[in-house]
Design a protein around this motif. Structure first.
Motif, PDB file in Angstrom:
ATOM      1  N   ILE A 166     -13.153 -10.331   5.831  1.00  0.00           N
ATOM      2  CA  ILE A 166     -14.050 -11.063   6.729  1.00  0.00           C
ATOM      3  C   ILE A 166     -13.594 -12.538   6.214  1.00  0.00           C
ATOM      4  O   ILE A 166     -14.078 -12.949   5.142  1.00  0.00           O
ATOM      5  N   VAL A 167     -13.058 -13.336   7.153  1.00  0.00           N
ATOM      6  CA  VAL A 167     -12.695 -14.741   6.921  1.00  0.00           C
ATOM      7  C   VAL A 167     -13.029 -15.331   8.201  1.00  0.00           C
ATOM      8  O   VAL A 167     -12.711 -15.254   9.277  1.00  0.00           O
ATOM      9  N   TYR A 168     -13.919 -16.550   7.794  1.00  0.00           N
ATOM     10  CA  TYR A 168     -14.659 -17.412   8.843  1.00  0.00           C
ATOM     11  C   TYR A 168     -15.216 -16.351   9.951  1.00  0.00           C
ATOM     12  O   TYR A 168     -15.046 -16.692  11.264  1.00  0.00           O
ATOM     13  N   ARG A 169     -15.940 -15.550   9.521  1.00  0.00           N
ATOM     14  CA  ARG A 169     -16.824 -14.498  10.661  1.00  0.00           C
ATOM     15  C   ARG A 169     -15.839 -13.576  11.284  1.00  0.00           C
ATOM     16  O   ARG A 169     -16.172 -13.044  12.551  1.00  0.00           O
ATOM     17  N   GLN A 170     -14.472 -13.620  10.914  1.00  0.00           N
ATOM     18  CA  GLN A 170     -13.563 -12.824  11.792  1.00  0.00           C
ATOM     19  C   GLN A 170     -13.119 -11.680  10.852  1.00  0.00           C
ATOM     20  O   GLN A 170     -12.585 -11.911   9.640  1.00  0.00           O
ATOM     21  N   THR A 171     -12.885 -10.482  11.229  1.00  0.00           N
ATOM     22  CA  THR A 171     -12.400  -9.426  10.517  1.00  0.00           C
ATOM     23  C   THR A 171     -10.824  -9.551  10.330  1.00  0.00           C
ATOM     24  O   THR A 171     -10.542  -9.425  11.856  1.00  0.00           O
ATOM     25  N   ILE A 172     -10.374  -9.441   9.458  1.00  0.00           N
ATOM     26  CA  ILE A 172      -8.891  -9.229   9.355  1.00  0.00           C
ATOM     27  C   ILE A 172      -8.625  -7.812   8.923  1.00  0.00           C
ATOM     28  O   ILE A 172      -9.045  -7.559   7.644  1.00  0.00           O
ATOM     29  N   PRO A 173      -7.962  -6.986  10.003  1.00  0.00           N
ATOM     30  CA  PRO A 173      -7.610  -5.680   9.145  1.00  0.00           C
ATOM     31  C   PRO A 173      -6.713  -5.514   8.193  1.00  0.00           C
ATOM     32  O   PRO A 173      -6.154  -6.372   7.691  1.00  0.00           O
ATOM     33  N   GLY A 174      -7.192  -4.435   7.420  1.00  0.00           N
ATOM     34  CA  GLY A 174      -6.311  -4.172   6.056  1.00  0.00           C
ATOM     35  C   GLY A 174      -4.866  -3.703   6.492  1.00  0.00           C
ATOM     36  O   GLY A 174      -4.296  -3.321   7.447  1.00  0.00           O
ATOM     37  N   GLU A 175      -3.880  -4.117   5.520  1.00  0.00           N
ATOM     38  CA  GLU A 175      -2.499  -3.777   5.535  1.00  0.00           C
ATOM     39  C   GLU A 175      -2.183  -2.405   4.981  1.00  0.00           C
ATOM     40  O   GLU A 175      -2.888  -2.173   3.971  1.00  0.00           O
ATOM     41  N   ILE A 176      -1.221  -1.884   5.265  1.00  0.00           N
ATOM     42  CA  ILE A 176      -0.682  -0.560   4.637  1.00  0.00           C
ATOM     43  C   ILE A 176       0.520  -0.714   4.042  1.00  0.00           C
ATOM     44  O   ILE A 176       1.717  -1.671   4.893  1.00  0.00           O
ATOM     45  N   TYR A 177       0.574  -0.316   3.004  1.00  0.00           N
ATOM     46  CA  TYR A 177       1.908  -0.483   2.174  1.00  0.00           C
ATOM     47  C   TYR A 177       2.401   0.986   1.820  1.00  0.00           C
ATOM     48  O   TYR A 177       1.642   1.778   1.318  1.00  0.00           O
ATOM     49  N   LYS A 178       3.645   1.317   1.969  1.00  0.00           N
ATOM     50  CA  LYS A 178       4.090   2.689   1.568  1.00  0.00           C
ATOM     51  C   LYS A 178       5.304   2.474   0.534  1.00  0.00           C
ATOM     52  O   LYS A 178       6.024   1.480   0.921  1.00  0.00           O
ATOM     53  N   GLN A 179       5.293   3.292  -0.369  1.00  0.00           N
ATOM     54  CA  GLN A 179       6.241   3.173  -1.386  1.00  0.00           C
ATOM     55  C   GLN A 179       6.421   4.845  -1.882  1.00  0.00           C
ATOM     56  O   GLN A 179       5.802   5.635  -1.923  1.00  0.00           O
ATOM     57  N   LYS A 180       7.754   4.725  -2.480  1.00  0.00           N
ATOM     58  CA  LYS A 180       8.117   6.292  -2.944  1.00  0.00           C
ATOM     59  C   LYS A 180       8.899   5.855  -4.332  1.00  0.00           C
ATOM     60  O   LYS A 180       9.626   4.796  -4.375  1.00  0.00           O
ATOM     61  N   TRP A 181       8.700   6.582  -5.264  1.00  0.00           N
ATOM     62  CA  TRP A 181       9.774   6.594  -6.362  1.00  0.00           C
ATOM     63  C   TRP A 181       9.432   7.974  -7.322  1.00  0.00           C
ATOM     64  O   TRP A 181       8.640   8.703  -6.974  1.00  0.00           O
ATOM     65  N   SER A 182      10.612   7.869  -8.215  1.00  0.00           N
ATOM     66  CA  SER A 182      10.786   9.031  -9.073  1.00  0.00           C
ATOM     67  C   SER A 182      10.980   8.487 -10.500  1.00  0.00           C
ATOM     68  O   SER A 182      11.279   7.559 -10.719  1.00  0.00           O
ATOM     69  N   SER A 183      10.563   9.640 -11.336  1.00  0.00           N
ATOM     70  CA  SER A 183      10.861   9.403 -12.666  1.00  0.00           C
ATOM     71  C   SER A 183      10.937  10.556 -13.423  1.00  0.00           C
ATOM     72  O   SER A 183      10.377  11.786 -13.115  1.00  0.00           O
ATOM     73  N   ILE A 184      11.490  10.279 -14.878  1.00  0.00           N
ATOM     74  CA  ILE A 184      11.645  11.613 -15.795  1.00  0.00           C
ATOM     75  C   ILE A 184      10.468  11.309 -16.837  1.00  0.00           C
ATOM     76  O   ILE A 184      10.367  10.354 -17.484  1.00  0.00           O
ATOM     77  N   VAL A 185       9.650  12.237 -16.997  1.00  0.00           N
ATOM     78  CA  VAL A 185       8.426  12.001 -17.994  1.00  0.00           C
ATOM     79  C   VAL A 185       8.507  13.301 -19.016  1.00  0.00           C
ATOM     80  O   VAL A 185       8.911  14.556 -18.729  1.00  0.00           O
ATOM     81  N   PHE A 186       8.081  12.890 -20.280  1.00  0.00           N
ATOM     82  CA  PHE A 186       7.920  14.033 -21.175  1.00  0.00           C
ATOM     83  C   PHE A 186       6.497  14.141 -21.296  1.00  0.00           C
ATOM     84  O   PHE A 186       5.430  13.184 -21.425  1.00  0.00           O
ATOM     85  N   GLU A 187       6.061  15.477 -21.340  1.00  0.00           N
ATOM     86  CA  GLU A 187       4.383  15.767 -21.170  1.00  0.00           C
ATOM     87  C   GLU A 187       4.289  16.826 -22.441  1.00  0.00           C
ATOM     88  O   GLU A 187       5.171  17.711 -22.653  1.00  0.00           O
TER      89      GLU A 187
END
Length: 194
Positions: A166-187
Protein backbone atom coordinates in the motif's frame (compact mmCIF):
# COMPACT_ATOMS: atom_id res chain seq x y z
CA UNK A 1 55.87 -57.00 4.20
CA UNK A 2 54.19 -53.56 4.12
CA UNK A 3 52.90 -54.31 0.63
CA UNK A 4 51.04 -57.35 1.98
CA UNK A 5 49.78 -56.01 5.35
CA UNK A 6 48.34 -52.71 4.05
CA UNK A 7 45.95 -54.32 1.48
CA UNK A 8 44.79 -56.81 4.12
CA UNK A 9 43.80 -53.94 6.45
CA UNK A 10 41.90 -52.36 3.56
CA UNK A 11 40.05 -55.51 2.52
CA UNK A 12 39.27 -56.88 6.03
CA UNK A 13 36.64 -54.20 6.89
CA UNK A 14 34.96 -54.77 3.52
CA UNK A 15 34.73 -58.50 4.18
CA UNK A 16 33.29 -57.86 7.64
CA UNK A 17 30.81 -55.37 6.17
CA UNK A 18 29.72 -57.99 3.64
CA UNK A 19 28.75 -60.34 6.50
CA UNK A 20 26.06 -58.00 7.89
CA UNK A 21 22.63 -59.13 6.80
CA UNK A 22 21.01 -56.18 5.08
CA UNK A 23 17.38 -55.52 6.07
CA UNK A 24 16.19 -54.75 2.53
CA UNK A 25 13.45 -57.38 2.50
CA UNK A 26 9.73 -57.13 1.79
CA UNK A 27 7.75 -55.92 4.82
CA UNK A 28 10.57 -53.90 6.45
CA UNK A 29 10.34 -50.15 7.11
CA UNK A 30 12.92 -47.36 6.82
CA UNK A 31 12.79 -44.43 9.21
CA UNK A 32 15.44 -41.74 8.78
CA UNK A 33 16.41 -38.56 7.04
CA UNK A 34 18.98 -35.95 6.19
CA UNK A 35 19.82 -32.47 7.39
CA UNK A 36 21.34 -29.47 5.65
CA UNK A 37 23.06 -26.39 7.03
CA UNK A 38 23.92 -23.93 4.28
CA UNK A 39 25.53 -20.49 4.18
CA UNK A 40 25.58 -18.44 0.96
CA UNK A 41 27.09 -15.09 0.09
CA UNK A 42 25.07 -13.79 -2.86
CA UNK A 43 26.57 -11.07 -5.03
CA UNK A 44 23.84 -9.96 -7.46
CA UNK A 45 24.83 -7.56 -10.22
CA UNK A 46 22.93 -6.46 -13.28
CA UNK A 47 23.82 -4.41 -16.35
CA UNK A 48 22.42 -1.26 -14.75
CA UNK A 49 23.51 0.48 -11.57
CA UNK A 50 21.41 -1.94 -9.46
CA UNK A 51 23.46 -4.45 -7.48
CA UNK A 52 23.42 -5.92 -4.00
CA UNK A 53 25.24 -8.37 -1.79
CA UNK A 54 23.56 -10.44 0.90
CA UNK A 55 24.26 -13.34 3.28
CA UNK A 56 21.81 -16.21 3.55
CA UNK A 57 21.90 -18.89 6.27
CA UNK A 58 19.51 -21.84 6.03
CA UNK A 59 18.71 -24.98 8.00
CA UNK A 60 16.67 -27.86 6.52
CA UNK A 61 15.53 -31.15 8.01
CA UNK A 62 14.33 -33.88 5.66
CA UNK A 63 12.76 -36.86 7.48
CA UNK A 64 11.59 -39.85 5.45
CA UNK A 65 9.55 -42.99 5.95
CA UNK A 66 9.51 -45.90 3.48
CA UNK A 67 8.17 -49.45 3.21
CA UNK A 68 9.68 -52.34 1.22
CA UNK A 69 6.87 -53.51 -1.07
CA UNK A 70 9.15 -56.22 -2.47
CA UNK A 71 12.74 -57.21 -1.69
CA UNK A 72 15.12 -54.28 -2.38
CA UNK A 73 12.37 -51.80 -3.47
CA UNK A 74 10.99 -49.29 -0.95
CA UNK A 75 8.28 -46.68 -1.54
CA UNK A 76 7.69 -43.88 0.91
CA UNK A 77 7.20 -40.28 1.82
CA UNK A 78 9.80 -37.60 2.43
CA UNK A 79 9.15 -34.27 4.11
CA UNK A 80 11.01 -30.97 4.34
CA UNK A 81 11.03 -28.30 7.01
CA UNK A 82 13.41 -25.38 6.77
CA UNK A 83 14.31 -21.94 8.06
CA UNK A 84 16.11 -19.19 6.15
CA UNK A 85 17.76 -16.14 7.67
CA UNK A 86 18.69 -13.16 5.52
CA UNK A 87 19.06 -9.54 6.54
CA UNK A 88 15.58 -8.04 6.28
CA UNK A 89 14.01 -11.19 4.84
CA UNK A 90 13.59 -14.21 7.11
CA UNK A 91 11.37 -17.11 6.16
CA UNK A 92 10.39 -20.76 6.41
CA UNK A 93 9.47 -23.57 4.04
CA UNK A 94 7.76 -26.92 4.42
CA UNK A 95 6.56 -29.62 2.09
CA UNK A 96 6.33 -33.33 1.29
CA UNK A 97 6.36 -35.77 -1.57
CA UNK A 98 6.88 -39.39 -2.67
CA UNK A 99 10.18 -41.23 -2.54
CA UNK A 100 11.41 -44.39 -4.29
CA UNK A 101 14.54 -46.32 -3.27
CA UNK A 102 16.07 -49.43 -4.81
CA UNK A 103 18.86 -51.19 -2.88
CA UNK A 104 21.28 -53.60 -4.52
CA UNK A 105 22.69 -56.39 -2.34
CA UNK A 106 26.19 -54.84 -2.42
CA UNK A 107 25.04 -51.65 -0.61
CA UNK A 108 24.60 -49.41 -3.66
CA UNK A 109 21.17 -47.82 -3.95
CA UNK A 110 19.28 -45.54 -6.32
CA UNK A 111 16.79 -43.01 -5.03
CA UNK A 112 14.31 -40.55 -6.49
CA UNK A 113 12.35 -37.89 -4.59
CA UNK A 114 9.77 -35.37 -5.67
CA UNK A 115 8.60 -32.67 -3.26
CA UNK A 116 6.20 -29.76 -3.40
CA UNK A 117 7.29 -26.99 -1.02
CA UNK A 118 5.50 -23.92 0.27
CA UNK A 119 7.63 -21.06 1.57
CA UNK A 120 6.83 -17.80 3.30
CA UNK A 121 9.19 -14.87 3.91
CA UNK A 122 8.99 -11.21 4.86
CA UNK A 123 8.70 -10.26 1.16
CA UNK A 124 6.32 -12.88 -0.19
CA UNK A 125 5.46 -16.54 -0.67
CA UNK A 126 7.10 -19.26 -2.73
CA UNK A 127 5.78 -22.42 -4.39
CA UNK A 128 8.56 -24.84 -5.32
CA UNK A 129 8.75 -28.17 -7.13
CA UNK A 130 11.88 -30.15 -6.30
CA UNK A 131 13.06 -33.30 -8.05
CA UNK A 132 16.10 -35.28 -6.80
CA UNK A 133 17.62 -38.47 -8.19
CA UNK A 134 20.90 -40.30 -7.99
CA UNK A 135 23.02 -43.13 -6.61
CA UNK A 136 24.28 -43.69 -3.10
CA UNK A 137 25.96 -46.25 -0.93
CA UNK A 138 24.42 -47.72 2.26
CA UNK A 139 27.05 -48.32 4.93
CA UNK A 140 25.36 -50.70 7.38
CA UNK A 141 26.75 -50.16 10.87
CA UNK A 142 24.54 -53.01 12.09
CA UNK A 143 21.65 -55.03 10.67
CA UNK A 144 19.27 -52.14 11.40
CA UNK A 145 21.29 -48.88 11.08
CA UNK A 146 22.88 -47.34 8.00
CA UNK A 147 24.68 -44.17 6.99
CA UNK A 148 23.98 -43.36 3.35
CA UNK A 149 26.09 -40.90 1.37
CA UNK A 150 24.66 -40.06 -2.07
CA UNK A 151 25.39 -37.82 -5.05
CA UNK A 152 22.14 -36.37 -6.35
CA UNK A 153 20.97 -34.30 -9.27
CA UNK A 154 18.47 -31.65 -8.07
CA UNK A 155 16.05 -29.70 -10.25
CA UNK A 156 14.12 -26.75 -8.74
CA UNK A 157 11.22 -24.82 -10.21
CA UNK A 158 10.16 -21.75 -8.18
CA UNK A 159 7.29 -19.30 -8.34
CA UNK A 160 7.82 -16.35 -5.98
CA UNK A 161 4.95 -13.89 -5.43
CA UNK A 162 5.65 -10.66 -3.57
CA UNK A 163 3.05 -9.32 -1.17
CA UNK A 164 0.75 -6.47 -2.18
CA UNK A 165 1.96 -3.06 -0.99
CA UNK A 166 0.00 0.00 0.00
CA UNK A 167 1.57 3.24 -1.20
CA UNK A 168 -0.25 6.52 -0.64
CA UNK A 169 -3.47 4.60 0.14
CA UNK A 170 -3.29 2.71 -3.13
CA UNK A 171 -2.75 -1.02 -3.35
CA UNK A 172 0.08 -2.08 -5.64
CA UNK A 173 -0.33 -5.78 -6.54
CA UNK A 174 2.54 -8.14 -5.87
CA UNK A 175 4.81 -9.28 -8.67
CA UNK A 176 5.45 -12.85 -9.76
CA UNK A 177 8.94 -14.17 -10.45
CA UNK A 178 9.61 -17.62 -11.89
CA UNK A 179 12.95 -19.37 -11.93
CA UNK A 180 14.39 -22.81 -12.59
CA UNK A 181 17.79 -24.17 -11.75
CA UNK A 182 19.58 -27.45 -11.24
CA UNK A 183 22.59 -28.60 -9.25
CA UNK A 184 24.60 -31.61 -8.15
CA UNK A 185 24.66 -32.12 -4.36
CA UNK A 186 26.36 -34.47 -1.92
CA UNK A 187 23.98 -35.71 0.78
CA UNK A 188 24.45 -37.96 3.80
CA UNK A 189 21.45 -39.74 5.28
CA UNK A 190 20.97 -41.70 8.49
CA UNK A 191 18.40 -44.52 8.47
CA UNK A 192 16.97 -47.07 10.88
CA UNK A 193 15.47 -50.25 9.41
CA UNK A 194 12.56 -51.81 11.30
Amino acid sequence: MKKIVFPIFLILPLLTFGQIEKPIKKGNFILGGTGIINYNLIDNRSGSNYSFQTNVFEINLNPNFSYFIIDNLALGLSATAGLEFEKGNNGYAWGAGPQIRYYFNNGIFLKTDYSYLYGHSDYGKTNTSLFKAGPGYAIFLSSSVSIEPAILYERFSDKFTTFDQIVYRQTIPGEIYKQKWSSIVFEIGFNIFL
